[in-house]
Write an enzyme that holds these catalytic residues in place. Sequence first.
Site, PDB file in Angstrom:
ATOM      1  N   LYS A  36       7.827  48.884  19.955  1.00  0.00           N
ATOM      2  CA  LYS A  36       7.280  47.599  20.400  1.00  0.00           C
ATOM      3  C   LYS A  36       7.585  46.498  19.368  1.00  0.00           C
ATOM      4  O   LYS A  36       7.389  46.722  18.156  1.00  0.00           O
ATOM      5  CB  LYS A  36       5.762  47.762  20.575  1.00  0.00           C
ATOM      6  CG  LYS A  36       5.112  46.588  21.226  1.00  0.00           C
ATOM      7  CD  LYS A  36       3.629  46.829  21.400  1.00  0.00           C
ATOM      8  CE  LYS A  36       2.932  45.524  21.639  1.00  0.00           C
ATOM      9  NZ  LYS A  36       1.496  45.604  21.398  1.00  0.00           N
TER      10      LYS A  36
ATOM     11  N   ASP B 160      20.080  37.693  36.093  1.00  0.00           N
ATOM     12  CA  ASP B 160      21.420  37.299  35.646  1.00  0.00           C
ATOM     13  C   ASP B 160      21.688  37.753  34.210  1.00  0.00           C
ATOM     14  O   ASP B 160      22.822  37.995  33.836  1.00  0.00           O
ATOM     15  CB  ASP B 160      21.566  35.769  35.721  1.00  0.00           C
ATOM     16  CG  ASP B 160      21.660  35.288  37.154  1.00  0.00           C
ATOM     17  OD1 ASP B 160      22.349  35.961  37.944  1.00  0.00           O
ATOM     18  OD2 ASP B 160      21.029  34.267  37.504  1.00  0.00           O
TER      19      ASP B 160
ATOM     20  N   PHE C 296      22.276  35.946  49.432  1.00  0.00           N
ATOM     21  CA  PHE C 296      21.159  35.008  49.438  1.00  0.00           C
ATOM     22  C   PHE C 296      21.368  34.037  48.289  1.00  0.00           C
ATOM     23  O   PHE C 296      22.072  34.350  47.325  1.00  0.00           O
ATOM     24  CB  PHE C 296      19.830  35.748  49.229  1.00  0.00           C
ATOM     25  CG  PHE C 296      19.148  36.146  50.510  1.00  0.00           C
ATOM     26  CD1 PHE C 296      19.695  37.106  51.341  1.00  0.00           C
ATOM     27  CD2 PHE C 296      17.949  35.544  50.887  1.00  0.00           C
ATOM     28  CE1 PHE C 296      19.070  37.473  52.522  1.00  0.00           C
ATOM     29  CE2 PHE C 296      17.302  35.899  52.059  1.00  0.00           C
ATOM     30  CZ  PHE C 296      17.866  36.872  52.876  1.00  0.00           C
TER      31      PHE C 296
ATOM     32  N   LYS D 234      28.572  29.216  46.533  1.00  0.00           N
ATOM     33  CA  LYS D 234      28.400  30.658  46.344  1.00  0.00           C
ATOM     34  C   LYS D 234      29.112  31.454  47.447  1.00  0.00           C
ATOM     35  O   LYS D 234      29.678  32.508  47.203  1.00  0.00           O
ATOM     36  CB  LYS D 234      26.917  31.027  46.289  1.00  0.00           C
ATOM     37  CG  LYS D 234      26.270  30.599  44.973  1.00  0.00           C
ATOM     38  CD  LYS D 234      24.795  30.946  44.878  1.00  0.00           C
ATOM     39  CE  LYS D 234      24.215  30.404  43.569  1.00  0.00           C
ATOM     40  NZ  LYS D 234      22.777  30.521  43.457  1.00  0.00           N
TER      41      LYS D 234
ATOM     42  N   ASN E 125      11.459  38.641  37.598  1.00  0.00           N
ATOM     43  CA  ASN E 125      11.178  37.412  38.350  1.00  0.00           C
ATOM     44  C   ASN E 125      10.138  37.692  39.421  1.00  0.00           C
ATOM     45  O   ASN E 125       9.647  38.817  39.532  1.00  0.00           O
ATOM     46  CB  ASN E 125      12.480  36.852  38.943  1.00  0.00           C
ATOM     47  CG  ASN E 125      13.127  37.861  39.879  1.00  0.00           C
ATOM     48  OD1 ASN E 125      12.558  38.216  40.905  1.00  0.00           O
ATOM     49  ND2 ASN E 125      14.303  38.333  39.499  1.00  0.00           N
TER      50      ASN E 125
ATOM     51  N   LYS F 260      31.950  33.897  46.002  1.00  0.00           N
ATOM     52  CA  LYS F 260      31.672  35.342  46.074  1.00  0.00           C
ATOM     53  C   LYS F 260      32.323  35.999  47.283  1.00  0.00           C
ATOM     54  O   LYS F 260      32.067  37.161  47.577  1.00  0.00           O
ATOM     55  CB  LYS F 260      30.155  35.574  46.061  1.00  0.00           C
ATOM     56  CG  LYS F 260      29.467  34.971  44.827  1.00  0.00           C
ATOM     57  CD  LYS F 260      28.048  35.467  44.633  1.00  0.00           C
ATOM     58  CE  LYS F 260      27.382  34.710  43.483  1.00  0.00           C
ATOM     59  NZ  LYS F 260      26.185  35.377  42.962  1.00  0.00           N
TER      60      LYS F 260
HETATM   61  O1  PMT Z   1      11.295  39.137  47.592  1.00  0.00           O
HETATM   62  P1  PMT Z   1      10.559  37.953  48.178  1.00  0.00           P
HETATM   63  O2  PMT Z   1       9.297  37.642  47.419  1.00  0.00           O
HETATM   64  O3  PMT Z   1      10.342  38.094  49.653  1.00  0.00           O
HETATM   65  O4  PMT Z   1      11.483  36.662  47.981  1.00  0.00           O
HETATM   66  C1  PMT Z   1      12.709  36.570  48.618  1.00  0.00           C
HETATM   67  C2  PMT Z   1      13.793  35.969  47.699  1.00  0.00           C
HETATM   68  C3  PMT Z   1      13.479  34.523  47.401  1.00  0.00           C
HETATM   69  C4  PMT Z   1      13.894  36.771  46.392  1.00  0.00           C
HETATM   70  C5  PMT Z   1      15.181  36.155  48.431  1.00  0.00           C
HETATM   71  O5  PMT Z   1      15.074  35.654  49.673  1.00  0.00           O
HETATM   72  C6  PMT Z   1      16.324  35.519  47.672  1.00  0.00           C
HETATM   73  O6  PMT Z   1      16.546  34.343  47.660  1.00  0.00           O
HETATM   74  N1  PMT Z   1      17.106  36.393  47.005  1.00  0.00           N
HETATM   75  C7  PMT Z   1      18.205  36.002  46.139  1.00  0.00           C
HETATM   76  C8  PMT Z   1      17.681  35.499  44.846  1.00  0.00           C
HETATM   77  C9  PMT Z   1      18.800  35.258  43.868  1.00  0.00           C
HETATM   78  O7  PMT Z   1      19.001  36.051  42.997  1.00  0.00           O
HETATM   79  O8  PMT Z   1      19.537  34.225  44.130  1.00  0.00           O
HETATM   80  P2  PMT Z   1      20.819  33.757  43.231  1.00  0.00           P
HETATM   81  O9  PMT Z   1      21.201  32.454  43.798  1.00  0.00           O
HETATM   82  O10 PMT Z   1      20.513  33.872  41.781  1.00  0.00           O
HETATM   83  O11 PMT Z   1      21.911  34.876  43.576  1.00  0.00           O
HETATM   84  C10 PMT Z   1      22.833  34.716  44.631  1.00  0.00           C
HETATM   85  C11 PMT Z   1      23.213  36.062  45.201  1.00  0.00           C
HETATM   86  O12 PMT Z   1      23.886  36.850  44.216  1.00  0.00           O
HETATM   87  C12 PMT Z   1      22.064  36.885  45.705  1.00  0.00           C
HETATM   88  O13 PMT Z   1      22.450  37.505  46.935  1.00  0.00           O
HETATM   89  C13 PMT Z   1      21.859  37.941  44.635  1.00  0.00           C
HETATM   90  O14 PMT Z   1      21.405  39.194  45.187  1.00  0.00           O
HETATM   91  C14 PMT Z   1      23.275  38.100  44.073  1.00  0.00           C
HETATM   92  N2  PMT Z   1      23.328  38.467  42.653  1.00  0.00           N
HETATM   93  C15 PMT Z   1      22.848  37.631  41.690  1.00  0.00           C
HETATM   94  C16 PMT Z   1      22.947  37.999  40.360  1.00  0.00           C
HETATM   95  C17 PMT Z   1      23.549  39.232  40.031  1.00  0.00           C
HETATM   96  N3  PMT Z   1      23.666  39.622  38.778  1.00  0.00           N
HETATM   97  N4  PMT Z   1      24.006  40.040  41.002  1.00  0.00           N
HETATM   98  C18 PMT Z   1      23.904  39.679  42.298  1.00  0.00           C
HETATM   99  O15 PMT Z   1      24.326  40.448  43.196  1.00  0.00           O
END
Ligand code: PMT
Length: 405
Positions: A289, A279, A324, A338, A210, A342
Amino acid sequence: MSSLQGKRILLGVTGSIAAYKAAEWVRSLVKEEAMVTVVMTRSAERFVAPLTFSALSGNPVYRDMFADESERVMAHINLSREADVILVAPATAQTIARLSMGLADDLLATVILAARVPVVFCPAMNSNMWAHPATQENIKRLQHFGYHLVHPDSGTLACGDVGDGRLPEWDVARETLLALFEPDDLIGKKVLITAGPTREPLDPVRFLSNRSSGKMGFALARTARRRGAEVTLITGPVSLPDPPCMEVIRVTTAEDMEKMVMSRASAVQVIVKSAAVADFKPAACQVHKIKKTSQGLHLALEKNTDILKKLGENRKHGQILVGFAAESRDHAGEGLRKLQEKNLDLIVVNDILGTQTGFDVETNQVTLIDRKGSAVLPLLTKEDTANRIWDSVVSLLHKRGGDAG
Ligand code: PMT
């Protein structure tokens, strides 16, 4: 805005071959709109002409205790009063020895003795001189006086010797300066921060990933360090250099990140998961390849572990867990869901549809949601956003009585 903007930095340059690097430091400070005044010792002038420093700083260079009318009366008192911080770089063994004895035998020494502001020494010298017990004793005395030290770098020195003694990198000195202007409310706290994207390989040349640049996570790491925390930063593949003075662990896949995070989690009081973890991953990574076919390609994906959820299920007593959320709609609703699902203390919700927020930009506009309510922050730099997140974390730690040892 840089936190050095408008800060009055008095730079003391002493007689080392590394004096030319101090000229670069002046350029960097001026670029950040700091106000720089340079004081040079006589031996520093043997290495770099004062004109270089006056041209780069835009200010006169001070050199003499007993200057004529063109310089200022009581220069040492005025200069020390007008600085927010004094930075001595490069600091020679001779200057370190003089100051450790409190000798006021030139303008720079008198300025430092008269000063009531933080003083930061950045030593540079031959490695044997640095290792000499006299220098080490002198350094201890300076630290005992409350002066700050940026440890010299290791490497090949101008004399050809290899060892400790190189002028530290500007980034390290800069972090020390910035820390002087921040609260030290995270001292004694161990924090774990994740940053960047993960990459899920499809074949030897392709992957799913991403747009995360790591900027938000790295800003969190730098600001936590400045506030005194012991920081471990676990980051996916990004092009940012390692921030100084912390442990940086680089990983590639969500599975790597999960392993690293889980191995460190129980040792820390605060975890902030700003990484954009994939995810899903391809059900299988092809050894060769994948060939182009006339039909399309159907990919089978499987779910990665939700690391944050796992942390929430296993967290130790008193630990603060911050997540986040990257959202394009119903920010508050999704954030709250969330937070609860979580088992988090705080969630930082980004709007990923804005052009100045979220992925791969310098600024962010976030909503902070905890169990008591929410706060919408204005558009800020990622470092300012990070500081606002730390303010919330510190207040949560206080409420919890800091018992997450
Ligand atoms: O890196 P930059 O370019 O500065 O951009 C910052 C950002 C937008 C990436 C950052 O600020 C941000 O939003 N990060 C979380 C992105 C994300 O994965 O969001 P989510 O809503 O899909 O996940 C929610 C939370 O679960 C996040 O804290 C993530 O780290 C966590 N997660 C998600 C999936 C997974 N398999 N394991 C996780 O721990």
